[in-house]
Design a protein around this motif. Structure first.
Motif, mmCIF file in Angstrom:
data_model
loop_
_atom_site.group_PDB
_atom_site.id
_atom_site.type_symbol
_atom_site.label_atom_id
_atom_site.label_comp_id
_atom_site.label_asym_id
_atom_site.label_seq_id
_atom_site.Cartn_x
_atom_site.Cartn_y
_atom_site.Cartn_z
ATOM 1 N N CYS A 43 -21.856 32.224 -74.687
ATOM 2 C CA CYS A 43 -22.505 33.458 -75.128
ATOM 3 C C CYS A 43 -23.177 34.107 -73.931
ATOM 4 O O CYS A 43 -23.865 33.426 -73.166
ATOM 5 C CB CYS A 43 -23.556 33.155 -76.200
ATOM 6 S SG CYS A 43 -22.902 32.346 -77.668
ATOM 7 N N GLU A 44 -22.968 35.418 -73.784
ATOM 8 C CA GLU A 44 -23.623 36.119 -72.690
ATOM 9 C C GLU A 44 -24.012 37.519 -73.108
ATOM 10 O O GLU A 44 -23.520 38.052 -74.102
ATOM 11 C CB GLU A 44 -22.762 36.141 -71.436
ATOM 12 C CG GLU A 44 -21.574 37.054 -71.473
ATOM 13 C CD GLU A 44 -20.862 37.153 -70.117
ATOM 14 O OE1 GLU A 44 -20.835 36.176 -69.356
ATOM 15 O OE2 GLU A 44 -20.329 38.234 -69.841
ATOM 16 N N GLY A 97 -22.247 39.765 -66.623
ATOM 17 C CA GLY A 97 -22.958 39.192 -67.754
ATOM 18 C C GLY A 97 -23.987 38.154 -67.348
ATOM 19 O O GLY A 97 -23.911 37.577 -66.264
ATOM 20 N N GLU A 98 -24.959 37.949 -68.227
ATOM 21 C CA GLU A 98 -25.949 36.894 -68.059
ATOM 22 C C GLU A 98 -25.812 35.937 -69.231
ATOM 23 O O GLU A 98 -25.866 36.365 -70.389
ATOM 24 C CB GLU A 98 -27.363 37.485 -68.031
ATOM 25 C CG GLU A 98 -27.635 38.365 -66.830
ATOM 26 C CD GLU A 98 -29.067 38.904 -66.852
ATOM 27 O OE1 GLU A 98 -29.998 38.073 -66.795
ATOM 28 O OE2 GLU A 98 -29.211 40.126 -66.946
ATOM 29 N N LYS A 99 -25.644 34.660 -68.932
ATOM 30 C CA LYS A 99 -25.448 33.678 -69.995
ATOM 31 C C LYS A 99 -26.725 33.489 -70.812
ATOM 32 O O LYS A 99 -27.804 33.343 -70.263
ATOM 33 C CB LYS A 99 -24.997 32.344 -69.409
ATOM 34 C CG LYS A 99 -23.600 32.405 -68.861
ATOM 35 C CD LYS A 99 -23.106 31.042 -68.470
ATOM 36 C CE LYS A 99 -21.662 31.186 -68.005
ATOM 37 N NZ LYS A 99 -21.027 29.899 -67.841
ATOM 38 N N ILE A 100 -26.538 33.489 -72.120
ATOM 39 C CA ILE A 100 -27.655 33.254 -73.038
ATOM 40 C C ILE A 100 -28.288 31.891 -72.743
ATOM 41 O O ILE A 100 -29.505 31.742 -72.772
ATOM 42 C CB ILE A 100 -27.192 33.333 -74.514
ATOM 43 C CG1 ILE A 100 -26.830 34.767 -74.883
ATOM 44 C CG2 ILE A 100 -28.228 32.768 -75.459
ATOM 45 C CD1 ILE A 100 -27.971 35.710 -75.148
ATOM 46 N N ALA A 101 -27.464 30.898 -72.439
ATOM 47 C CA ALA A 101 -27.978 29.550 -72.143
ATOM 48 C C ALA A 101 -28.959 29.595 -70.987
ATOM 49 O O ALA A 101 -29.981 28.912 -71.003
ATOM 50 C CB ALA A 101 -26.827 28.590 -71.844
ATOM 51 N N LEU A 119 -32.233 31.355 -72.064
ATOM 52 C CA LEU A 119 -33.018 30.507 -72.958
ATOM 53 C C LEU A 119 -33.313 29.142 -72.350
ATOM 54 O O LEU A 119 -33.869 28.268 -73.015
ATOM 55 C CB LEU A 119 -32.282 30.311 -74.290
ATOM 56 C CG LEU A 119 -32.082 31.563 -75.139
ATOM 57 C CD1 LEU A 119 -31.200 31.248 -76.341
ATOM 58 C CD2 LEU A 119 -33.414 32.136 -75.592
ATOM 59 N N ASN A 120 -32.884 28.949 -71.099
ATOM 60 C CA ASN A 120 -33.036 27.644 -70.416
ATOM 61 C C ASN A 120 -32.409 26.506 -71.218
ATOM 62 O O ASN A 120 -32.999 25.440 -71.367
ATOM 63 C CB ASN A 120 -34.521 27.345 -70.145
ATOM 64 C CG ASN A 120 -35.139 28.372 -69.229
ATOM 65 O OD1 ASN A 120 -34.554 28.741 -68.215
ATOM 66 N ND2 ASN A 120 -36.315 28.831 -69.587
ATOM 67 N N LEU A 121 -31.189 26.756 -71.722
ATOM 68 C CA LEU A 121 -30.486 25.732 -72.499
ATOM 69 C C LEU A 121 -29.640 24.825 -71.623
ATOM 70 O O LEU A 121 -29.245 23.754 -72.043
ATOM 71 C CB LEU A 121 -29.561 26.379 -73.534
ATOM 72 C CG LEU A 121 -30.206 27.279 -74.588
ATOM 73 C CD1 LEU A 121 -29.146 27.846 -75.516
ATOM 74 C CD2 LEU A 121 -31.252 26.516 -75.381
ATOM 75 N N SER A 122 -29.324 25.286 -70.388
ATOM 76 C CA SER A 122 -28.414 24.483 -69.571
ATOM 77 C C SER A 122 -29.143 23.450 -68.747
ATOM 78 O O SER A 122 -30.299 23.386 -68.620
ATOM 79 C CB SER A 122 -27.566 25.345 -68.649
ATOM 80 O OG SER A 122 -28.040 26.608 -68.421
#
Length: 164
Positions: free
Chosen positions: A144-145, A154-158, A161-164
């Motif tokens: 998701c981006e 694009g910027e990744k949603i992860a 949200l600091n999910l990675s």
């Protein structure tokens, strides 16, 4: 927004559903010939459908399906169809993915700010439910981006949200 072909599975989220940028810019950039709005409310609202049809590029077909109908018939799409699927929320995308719609990439165009949400990007605000949904989509292999226009990086949603 979501674009689906047999070889490419791309999704799109915009809480406004279809507007000029979606109906012209994104449709043309993706080379879509069918815009499918997967939203239970819009599927039952002919006035909203007519308003959205007004901003669609000429020659592009539109369909307004419930989430369940989308799940039930997406695999019947002809090879020649390049379907661009637009959803209102990340939760709608998750329902489609769990229902077997082969979405592997989602662009988040717009999620309005409202009470209880925090802004993570100029055009994207999320609450705890949205964050949990994006986490689940990531676990399911869906990237998701955020990208407002097709030629923007694009910027990744992860990452947002600091999910990675």
């Amino acid at each position: 927004m979501l674009a689906f072909e047999k070889s490419l599975s791309f999704g799109f989220i915009d809480n406004r559903l279809v507007h000029g940028q979606v109906g012209v810019t994104w449709v043309n950039a993706l080379g879509a010939n069918l815009l499918l709005v997967a939203n239970d409310s819009a599927a039952q609202d002919p006035v909203q459908q007519n308003l959205m049809d007004m901003v669609i590029s000429e020659g592009i077909q539109t369909r307004y399906f419930t989430l369940q109908k989308t799940i039930d018939i997406i695999d019947k799409a002809a090879e020649r169809q390049k379907i661009f699927i637009v959803c209102k929320t990340p939760q709608d995308v998750l329902i489609l993915v769990k229902g077997g719609v082969p979405i592997k990439f989602v662009n988040v165009g717009n999620m309005h700010f409202s009470e209880g949400k925090k802004q993570i990007h100029k055009t994207v605000s999320v609450d705890d439910n949205d964050i949990a949904t994006f986490k689940e989509l990531e676990k399911l292999g869906v990237t998701c981006e955020v990208r407002r226009v097709p030629d923007e990086s694009g910027e990744k949603i992860a990452d947002l949200l600091n999910l990675s």
